[in-house]
Design a protein around this motif. Structure first.
Motif, PDB file in Angstrom:
ATOM      1  N   ALA A  58       0.840  -1.211   0.000  1.00  0.00           N
ATOM      2  CA  ALA A  58       0.000   0.000   0.000  1.00  0.00           C
ATOM      3  C   ALA A  58       0.871   1.256   0.000  1.00  0.00           C
ATOM      4  O   ALA A  58       0.576   2.226  -0.722  1.00  0.00           O
ATOM      5  CB  ALA A  58      -0.930  -0.002   1.210  1.00  0.00           C
ATOM      6  N   ALA A  59       1.953   1.248   0.782  1.00  0.00           N
ATOM      7  CA  ALA A  59       2.847   2.409   0.837  1.00  0.00           C
ATOM      8  C   ALA A  59       3.550   2.613  -0.506  1.00  0.00           C
ATOM      9  O   ALA A  59       3.675   3.745  -0.994  1.00  0.00           O
ATOM     10  CB  ALA A  59       3.872   2.229   1.954  1.00  0.00           C
ATOM     11  N   LEU A  60       3.992   1.513  -1.122  1.00  0.00           N
ATOM     12  CA  LEU A  60       4.649   1.600  -2.430  1.00  0.00           C
ATOM     13  C   LEU A  60       3.672   2.100  -3.500  1.00  0.00           C
ATOM     14  O   LEU A  60       4.024   2.928  -4.339  1.00  0.00           O
ATOM     15  CB  LEU A  60       5.210   0.227  -2.835  1.00  0.00           C
ATOM     16  N   ALA A  61       2.432   1.599  -3.446  1.00  0.00           N
ATOM     17  CA  ALA A  61       1.428   1.986  -4.444  1.00  0.00           C
ATOM     18  C   ALA A  61       1.048   3.461  -4.299  1.00  0.00           C
ATOM     19  O   ALA A  61       0.707   4.121  -5.281  1.00  0.00           O
ATOM     20  CB  ALA A  61       0.188   1.103  -4.326  1.00  0.00           C
ATOM     21  N   ILE A  70      10.027   3.160  -8.843  1.00  0.00           N
ATOM     22  CA  ILE A  70      10.470   2.442  -7.648  1.00  0.00           C
ATOM     23  C   ILE A  70      11.146   1.169  -8.141  1.00  0.00           C
ATOM     24  O   ILE A  70      10.587   0.439  -8.958  1.00  0.00           O
ATOM     25  CB  ILE A  70       9.297   2.103  -6.713  1.00  0.00           C
ATOM     26  N   ALA A  71      12.365   0.940  -7.650  1.00  0.00           N
ATOM     27  CA  ALA A  71      13.113  -0.258  -8.049  1.00  0.00           C
ATOM     28  C   ALA A  71      13.423  -1.083  -6.809  1.00  0.00           C
ATOM     29  O   ALA A  71      14.025  -0.586  -5.861  1.00  0.00           O
ATOM     30  CB  ALA A  71      14.410   0.138  -8.746  1.00  0.00           C
ATOM     31  N   LEU A  96       6.793   0.275 -10.967  1.00  0.00           N
ATOM     32  CA  LEU A  96       7.695  -0.551 -10.170  1.00  0.00           C
ATOM     33  C   LEU A  96       8.471  -1.520 -11.060  1.00  0.00           C
ATOM     34  O   LEU A  96       7.897  -2.123 -11.973  1.00  0.00           O
ATOM     35  CB  LEU A  96       6.903  -1.373  -9.138  1.00  0.00           C
ATOM     36  N   VAL A  97       9.762  -1.653 -10.794  1.00  0.00           N
ATOM     37  CA  VAL A  97      10.555  -2.717 -11.414  1.00  0.00           C
ATOM     38  C   VAL A  97      11.228  -3.503 -10.298  1.00  0.00           C
ATOM     39  O   VAL A  97      11.525  -2.962  -9.233  1.00  0.00           O
ATOM     40  CB  VAL A  97      11.633  -2.202 -12.400  1.00  0.00           C
ATOM     41  N   LEU A 271       8.579   5.597   6.275  1.00  0.00           N
ATOM     42  CA  LEU A 271       9.323   6.545   5.438  1.00  0.00           C
ATOM     43  C   LEU A 271       8.676   6.676   4.057  1.00  0.00           C
ATOM     44  O   LEU A 271       8.491   7.787   3.541  1.00  0.00           O
ATOM     45  CB  LEU A 271      10.775   6.081   5.302  1.00  0.00           C
ATOM     46  N   LEU A 272       8.303   5.534   3.461  1.00  0.00           N
ATOM     47  CA  LEU A 272       7.667   5.547   2.135  1.00  0.00           C
ATOM     48  C   LEU A 272       6.348   6.321   2.194  1.00  0.00           C
ATOM     49  O   LEU A 272       6.022   7.099   1.298  1.00  0.00           O
ATOM     50  CB  LEU A 272       7.418   4.113   1.653  1.00  0.00           C
TER      51      LEU A 272
END
Length: 277
Positions: A58-61, A70-71, A96-97, A271-272
């Motif tokens: 969820a934080a990455l999205a 985002i890698a 994202l990769v 942090l994200l």
């Protein structure tokens, strides 16, 4: 108790503050790069049971649509990190990769496919000789061999004396690797045998150049992350601001070189989230 937000806003170095400022000023030109195990996923005794922190996706999205990319850079096969991370088919994660096997493999969220060159022939040779080497050292039952396709890792976490087993194995595994043109990468109670010239620093530098990023964040927790830290330091000297994050304090050298030191994957997720805000 300080909030994660206080940590985010105060890297302890001038270079780190410059890196954060550049990321926040032009997020669409920033690459956010993260290790997987120990950074996005808590360390567990059995690597097959490792999963991303429950709030990580969820934080990455939330962050991904706001940045250039985002890698996730990992020693694991790309497909394994994607499965363990739960990264496939998530709305918002199109940017994202996953750079698996230290960049030898690449999974793109947009296509959902993995691209990879043929594996190094030394890996198959080492795989077949490893049981004999471990048996000769009476460590066959005390170790766990993780099959990585392009690499083989020997874990000593389950041994009665994990550190002793680790030290006993260093020289014999280095010799075995050298005979077949591979190198040994030590980590936390794990020794990985893999092809040379592949590391997270090379993967990160090539990716930052490829997408023309103007700033970079890298977060990691283990010895294998030191090359990525060095790559960010080199990028900074070339005029690309960067922020170095240690996911915890276990590896002293990583914590000492970091601009920001966090307390495990939950804090990385915080942090994200703060960056997305």
């Amino acid at each position: 108790m300080a909030s994660h937000h206080d940590h985010l806003m105060s890297p302890r170095t001038a270079a780190g503050r410059d890196g954060l400022a550049a990321i926040v000023a032009r997020p669409d030109r920033a690459v956010i790069a993260l290790d997987f195990d120990g950074t996005l996923a808590p360390i567990v005794p059995d690597p097959d049971q490792a999963r991303a922190h429950p709030d990580a996706v969820a934080a990455l999205a939330a962050l991904a649509p706001r940045v250039a990319s985002i890698a996730v850079i990992t020693g694991r096969p790309a497909g394994v990190a994607v499965r363990h991370g739960g990264f496939a088919g998530v709305p918002g994660l199109e940017h994202l990769v996953v750079l698996g096997h230290y960049g030898a493999e690449r999974w793109d969220a947009v296509t959902g496919t993995v691209h990879a060159p043929a594996p190094h022939p030394g890996v198959a040779a080492v795989r077949s000789e490893l049981p004999g080497v471990l048996a000769d050292l009476h460590l066959w039952h005390d170790t766990y061999v993780e099959e990585k396709g392009r690499a083989v890792a020997v874990h000593t976490r389950r041994a009665s004396d994990p550190q002793g087993a680790f030290e006993t194995l260093r020289r014999p595994l280095s010799d075995l690797a050298a005979r077949h043109g591979l190198v040994v990468e030590p980590g936390r109670m794990v020794l990985e045998l893999r092809p040379p010239g592949v590391d997270k620093g090379v993967a990160l530098t090539e990716y930052v150049r490829e997408i023309g990023a103007e700033s970079v964040l890298y977060a990691g927790d283990d010895l294998g992350d030191l090359p990525a830290f060095a790559a960010v330091e080199k990028l900074r000297s070339d005029g690309v601001p960067g922020l170095l994050v240690a996911a915890d304090t276990v590896i002293t050298e990583l914590a000492e070189r970091a601009d920001l030191v966090l307390d495990g994957p939950a804090a990385v997720v915080g942090l994200l989230r703060d960056l997305a805000r």
